[in-house]
Design a protein around this motif. Sequence first.
Motif, PDB file in Angstrom:
ATOM      1  N   GLU A  70       0.830  -1.209   0.000  1.00  0.00           N
ATOM      2  CA  GLU A  70       0.000   0.000   0.000  1.00  0.00           C
ATOM      3  C   GLU A  70       0.863   1.257   0.000  1.00  0.00           C
ATOM      4  O   GLU A  70       0.541   2.235  -0.673  1.00  0.00           O
ATOM      5  CB  GLU A  70      -0.940   0.000   1.205  1.00  0.00           C
ATOM      6  CG  GLU A  70      -2.048  -1.024   1.091  1.00  0.00           C
ATOM      7  CD  GLU A  70      -3.001  -0.985   2.274  1.00  0.00           C
ATOM      8  OE1 GLU A  70      -3.202   0.100   2.857  1.00  0.00           O
ATOM      9  OE2 GLU A  70      -3.542  -2.051   2.616  1.00  0.00           O
ATOM     10  N   LYS A  71       1.966   1.216   0.746  1.00  0.00           N
ATOM     11  CA  LYS A  71       2.877   2.371   0.780  1.00  0.00           C
ATOM     12  C   LYS A  71       3.436   2.663  -0.606  1.00  0.00           C
ATOM     13  O   LYS A  71       3.540   3.807  -1.010  1.00  0.00           O
ATOM     14  CB  LYS A  71       4.040   2.118   1.754  1.00  0.00           C
ATOM     15  CG  LYS A  71       3.694   2.239   3.200  1.00  0.00           C
ATOM     16  CD  LYS A  71       4.914   1.899   4.031  1.00  0.00           C
ATOM     17  CE  LYS A  71       5.166   2.960   5.046  1.00  0.00           C
ATOM     18  NZ  LYS A  71       6.357   2.678   5.850  1.00  0.00           N
ATOM     19  N   PHE A  72       3.790   1.610  -1.333  1.00  0.00           N
ATOM     20  CA  PHE A  72       4.325   1.783  -2.676  1.00  0.00           C
ATOM     21  C   PHE A  72       3.267   2.382  -3.598  1.00  0.00           C
ATOM     22  O   PHE A  72       3.543   3.309  -4.354  1.00  0.00           O
ATOM     23  CB  PHE A  72       4.826   0.454  -3.230  1.00  0.00           C
ATOM     24  CG  PHE A  72       5.292   0.540  -4.656  1.00  0.00           C
ATOM     25  CD1 PHE A  72       6.517   1.113  -4.952  1.00  0.00           C
ATOM     26  CD2 PHE A  72       4.504   0.083  -5.689  1.00  0.00           C
ATOM     27  CE1 PHE A  72       6.954   1.218  -6.267  1.00  0.00           C
ATOM     28  CE2 PHE A  72       4.931   0.177  -7.005  1.00  0.00           C
ATOM     29  CZ  PHE A  72       6.153   0.745  -7.289  1.00  0.00           C
ATOM     30  N   LEU A  73       2.051   1.838  -3.549  1.00  0.00           N
ATOM     31  CA  LEU A  73       0.981   2.350  -4.405  1.00  0.00           C
ATOM     32  C   LEU A  73       0.692   3.822  -4.127  1.00  0.00           C
ATOM     33  O   LEU A  73       0.490   4.609  -5.052  1.00  0.00           O
ATOM     34  CB  LEU A  73      -0.286   1.506  -4.236  1.00  0.00           C
ATOM     35  CG  LEU A  73      -0.192   0.078  -4.777  1.00  0.00           C
ATOM     36  CD1 LEU A  73      -1.447  -0.709  -4.406  1.00  0.00           C
ATOM     37  CD2 LEU A  73       0.037   0.070  -6.273  1.00  0.00           C
ATOM     38  N   LYS A  74       0.692   4.193  -2.852  1.00  0.00           N
ATOM     39  CA  LYS A  74       0.482   5.611  -2.494  1.00  0.00           C
ATOM     40  C   LYS A  74       1.627   6.467  -3.020  1.00  0.00           C
ATOM     41  O   LYS A  74       1.417   7.549  -3.549  1.00  0.00           O
ATOM     42  CB  LYS A  74       0.357   5.773  -0.980  1.00  0.00           C
ATOM     43  CG  LYS A  74      -0.980   5.383  -0.440  1.00  0.00           C
ATOM     44  CD  LYS A  74      -1.053   5.649   1.056  1.00  0.00           C
ATOM     45  CE  LYS A  74      -2.381   5.192   1.608  1.00  0.00           C
ATOM     46  NZ  LYS A  74      -2.494   5.460   3.047  1.00  0.00           N
ATOM     47  N   LYS A  75       2.848   5.974  -2.854  1.00  0.00           N
ATOM     48  CA  LYS A  75       4.034   6.735  -3.265  1.00  0.00           C
ATOM     49  C   LYS A  75       3.999   7.070  -4.754  1.00  0.00           C
ATOM     50  O   LYS A  75       4.369   8.167  -5.165  1.00  0.00           O
ATOM     51  CB  LYS A  75       5.306   5.943  -2.943  1.00  0.00           C
ATOM     52  CG  LYS A  75       6.573   6.635  -3.377  1.00  0.00           C
ATOM     53  CD  LYS A  75       7.800   5.813  -3.051  1.00  0.00           C
ATOM     54  CE  LYS A  75       9.038   6.543  -3.527  1.00  0.00           C
ATOM     55  NZ  LYS A  75      10.249   5.801  -3.297  1.00  0.00           N
ATOM     56  N   VAL A  76       3.544   6.113  -5.576  1.00  0.00           N
ATOM     57  CA  VAL A  76       3.543   6.324  -7.020  1.00  0.00           C
ATOM     58  C   VAL A  76       2.178   6.758  -7.559  1.00  0.00           C
ATOM     59  O   VAL A  76       2.007   6.932  -8.760  1.00  0.00           O
ATOM     60  CB  VAL A  76       4.056   5.082  -7.778  1.00  0.00           C
ATOM     61  CG1 VAL A  76       5.506   4.808  -7.427  1.00  0.00           C
ATOM     62  CG2 VAL A  76       3.194   3.865  -7.510  1.00  0.00           C
ATOM     63  N   LEU A 106      -0.896   5.192  -7.484  1.00  0.00           N
ATOM     64  CA  LEU A 106      -1.699   4.188  -8.167  1.00  0.00           C
ATOM     65  C   LEU A 106      -2.908   3.780  -7.337  1.00  0.00           C
ATOM     66  O   LEU A 106      -2.916   3.916  -6.116  1.00  0.00           O
ATOM     67  CB  LEU A 106      -0.856   2.945  -8.465  1.00  0.00           C
ATOM     68  CG  LEU A 106       0.286   3.128  -9.444  1.00  0.00           C
ATOM     69  CD1 LEU A 106       1.089   1.842  -9.560  1.00  0.00           C
ATOM     70  CD2 LEU A 106      -0.244   3.546 -10.806  1.00  0.00           C
ATOM     71  N   ASP A 107      -3.902   3.254  -8.023  1.00  0.00           N
ATOM     72  CA  ASP A 107      -5.106   2.730  -7.398  1.00  0.00           C
ATOM     73  C   ASP A 107      -4.733   1.644  -6.393  1.00  0.00           C
ATOM     74  O   ASP A 107      -3.850   0.830  -6.674  1.00  0.00           O
ATOM     75  CB  ASP A 107      -6.008   2.160  -8.503  1.00  0.00           C
ATOM     76  CG  ASP A 107      -7.287   1.585  -7.958  1.00  0.00           C
ATOM     77  OD1 ASP A 107      -7.293   0.377  -7.636  1.00  0.00           O
ATOM     78  OD2 ASP A 107      -8.272   2.336  -7.866  1.00  0.00           O
ATOM     79  N   PRO A 108      -5.411   1.596  -5.240  1.00  0.00           N
ATOM     80  CA  PRO A 108      -5.086   0.592  -4.219  1.00  0.00           C
ATOM     81  C   PRO A 108      -5.247  -0.852  -4.679  1.00  0.00           C
ATOM     82  O   PRO A 108      -4.716  -1.762  -4.068  1.00  0.00           O
ATOM     83  CB  PRO A 108      -6.061   0.886  -3.079  1.00  0.00           C
ATOM     84  CG  PRO A 108      -6.568   2.253  -3.334  1.00  0.00           C
ATOM     85  CD  PRO A 108      -6.434   2.535  -4.791  1.00  0.00           C
ATOM     86  N   ASN A 109      -5.989  -1.073  -5.767  1.00  0.00           N
ATOM     87  CA  ASN A 109      -6.197  -2.435  -6.268  1.00  0.00           C
ATOM     88  C   ASN A 109      -5.325  -2.761  -7.474  1.00  0.00           C
ATOM     89  O   ASN A 109      -5.496  -3.806  -8.098  1.00  0.00           O
ATOM     90  CB  ASN A 109      -7.672  -2.635  -6.644  1.00  0.00           C
ATOM     91  CG  ASN A 109      -8.572  -2.468  -5.443  1.00  0.00           C
ATOM     92  OD1 ASN A 109      -8.292  -3.001  -4.383  1.00  0.00           O
ATOM     93  ND2 ASN A 109      -9.628  -1.712  -5.591  1.00  0.00           N
ATOM     94  N   ALA A 110      -4.390  -1.879  -7.803  1.00  0.00           N
ATOM     95  CA  ALA A 110      -3.552  -2.066  -8.989  1.00  0.00           C
ATOM     96  C   ALA A 110      -2.599  -3.244  -8.825  1.00  0.00           C
ATOM     97  O   ALA A 110      -2.149  -3.549  -7.719  1.00  0.00           O
ATOM     98  CB  ALA A 110      -2.753  -0.802  -9.275  1.00  0.00           C
ATOM     99  N   LYS A 111      -2.329  -3.903  -9.947  1.00  0.00           N
ATOM    100  CA  LYS A 111      -1.275  -4.902 -10.032  1.00  0.00           C
ATOM    101  C   LYS A 111      -0.140  -4.242 -10.804  1.00  0.00           C
ATOM    102  O   LYS A 111      -0.381  -3.500 -11.738  1.00  0.00           O
ATOM    103  CB  LYS A 111      -1.759  -6.140 -10.783  1.00  0.00           C
ATOM    104  CG  LYS A 111      -2.888  -6.855 -10.088  1.00  0.00           C
ATOM    105  CD  LYS A 111      -3.363  -8.025 -10.893  1.00  0.00           C
ATOM    106  CE  LYS A 111      -4.532  -8.688 -10.210  1.00  0.00           C
ATOM    107  NZ  LYS A 111      -5.006  -9.852 -10.974  1.00  0.00           N
ATOM    108  N   VAL A 112       1.073  -4.488 -10.401  1.00  0.00           N
ATOM    109  CA  VAL A 112       2.213  -3.837 -11.035  1.00  0.00           C
ATOM    110  C   VAL A 112       2.996  -4.844 -11.870  1.00  0.00           C
ATOM    111  O   VAL A 112       3.276  -5.955 -11.421  1.00  0.00           O
ATOM    112  CB  VAL A 112       3.128  -3.195  -9.965  1.00  0.00           C
ATOM    113  CG1 VAL A 112       4.382  -2.611 -10.598  1.00  0.00           C
ATOM    114  CG2 VAL A 112       2.372  -2.122  -9.194  1.00  0.00           C
TER     115      VAL A 112
END
Length: 85
Positions: A46-52, A54-60
């Motif tokens: 979640e920290k990574f998604l917030k940092k960049v 992105l949507d909380p449900n995103a797959k990277v």
Amino acid sequence: MVRRLTKLTGLNVFTEDGFRVGSMEDVLLDPDNGKVLGVLIPKPSEKFLKKVGLDPNAKVIIPYDAIKSVGDIVLIKNVVLGVKS
């Protein structure tokens, strides 16, 4: 060094500045030539998604050319180059 793809599943993925992205679940291959295209992080932190941003449900998806090294962890460049929702 040769590594089996099955041994890569579950490895933690970190950016080169030490930020944890998540755990690798799969390796994406080109079926025509067998080349590695990238790796899938289905549940990024979640920290990574917030940092960049992105949507909380995103797959990277991390493209192969963004991977710096693979050992006990996967080390990637400080960029997000692919996202799958």
